[in-house]
Design a protein around this motif. Structure first.
Motif, short mmCIF file in Angstrom:
data_model
loop_
_atom_site.label_atom_id
_atom_site.label_comp_id
_atom_site.label_asym_id
_atom_site.label_seq_id
_atom_site.Cartn_x
_atom_site.Cartn_y
_atom_site.Cartn_z
N THR A 64 0.10 8.12 -7.43
CA THR A 64 1.15 7.45 -6.67
C THR A 64 1.92 8.48 -5.84
N THR A 79 0.83 -1.21 0.00
CA THR A 79 0.00 0.00 0.00
C THR A 79 0.86 1.26 0.00
N LYS A 103 0.41 3.35 -3.04
CA LYS A 103 -0.96 3.61 -3.50
C LYS A 103 -1.48 4.98 -3.05
#
Ligand code: F6P
Length: 323
Positions: free
Chosen positions: A258, A62, A65
């Protein structure tokens, strides 16, 4: 107090790097033998008990992300005494010894309210607006700025070909930190921010005339949303000078994507520090940066501080656009 179980939530507008921060909180907690719970949908999750157990695996992959895996919201119910009482009951029912909250000023005001009910809190600044007074840096600012810069660089290509003027609106709510930084980075003809008084003739029209006099045939005007709408500014330019500006509102695109390396690493350090403070019993603090170093401040003190655009940025902008 021996801390055994903590909660973490994201609240307010999302910001790239929030996931990296949640991941750091979870991993640091587990590293120290604590249990960690994710509270979903901001303060609403604490009111309704929308809570999940987070383990090492649940935050795997993660860090890169955007958005927030915990979802986010701006809770009106939590603004009420009744909402706060429900949130306190959830904390007690689940045996949460402390809550780490990632968000902006509104989130911290909520955290302070919770602390007055005896719940231990630590705040981590996460907002693309970078408008939290007690810290130079907020998670997400770097990525949002880079996103805006990339978009404006693209715009410049077509503005150059058509010899046009572009007016670009950048987010920031009532603050101009993002717009000022982005404006400096893209070499804008003019930057309008709410913190600085605006004389339209002097700050926009004269700058365009000067640039034209110097041989430039396209002009990039960056406006913070808090300083006015790009559409209004474009209309005023059209009235004042022989240009027909094109309007771009970058909008929520700035909140996604991102996270940059800087946002990932800083978010990770801040998440780590928040848990360390919690374990050390250093409660009701905001993790922040000052003069390039990580530090922390009492939540009441942090919320009462004031911040303004760096004078150096104003001076540099004047030198870059005033010739
Ligand atoms: O605070 C972050 C922010 O993106 C501001 O820059 C903007 O004014 C606001 O949130 C937009 O809020 P919403 O996502 O509710 O439209």
């Amino acid at each position: 107090m021996n801390i055994k179980r903590i909660g973490v939530l994201t609240s307010g507008g999302d910001a790239p790097g929030m996931n990296a921060c949640v991941r750091a909180v979870v991993r640091t907690a587990i590293y120290h033998g604590l249990e960690c719970y994710g509270i979903r949908r901001g303060w609403n999750g604490l009111i309704s008990g929308d809570i999940i157990r987070l383990d090492e695996k649940s935050v795997g992959h993660t860090i890169n992300k955007g958005g927030t895996i915990l979802y986010t919201a701006r809770s009106t119910e939590f603004m009420t005494e009744e909402g706060q009482r429900k949130a306190v009951s959830t904390c007690k029912f689940l045996g949460l010894d402390g809550i780490i909250v990632i968000g902006g000023d509104g989130t911290f005001r909520g955290a302070r309210a919770l602390s007055k009910h005896g719940i231990h809190v630590i705040g981590i600044p996460g907002t693309i607006d970078n408008d939290i007074s007690c810290t130079n840096y907020c998670i997400g600012f770097d990525t949002a700025a880079n996103t805006a810069i990339e978009c404006i660089d693209k715009l410049r290509d077509t503005m150059q070909s058509h010899e046009r003027c572009s007016v670009v609106e950048v987010m920031g709510r009532n603050a101009g930190y993002l717009a000022m930084y982005v404006g400096l980075a893209v070499g804008a003809t003019a930057v309008l921010v709410p913190e600085e008084p605006i004389d339209f003739e002097r700050d926009v029209i004269e700058k365009i005339r000067q640039a034209r006099f110097n041989g430039f045939t396209h002009y990039m005007i960056v406006v913070a949303e808090g300083a006015g709408s790009a559409a209004d500014i474009a209309a005023k330019i059209k009235d004042a000078i022989d240009l027909d500006p094109r309007v771009t509102v970058l909008g929520h695109i700035q909140r996604g994507g991102t996270p940059s390396g800087r946002d990932r690493v800083n978010a990770t350090k801040m998440g780590y520090l928040a848990v360390e403070h919690m374990i050390a019993g250093n409660f009701n603090r905001i993790i922040c940066t000052h003069d390039g170093c990580f530090t922390d401040v009492d939540i009441d003190e942090g919320l009462s501080m004031e911040k303004s655009i760096q004078q150096m940025e104003v001076d540099v902008l004047a030198a870059m656009t005033g010739i």
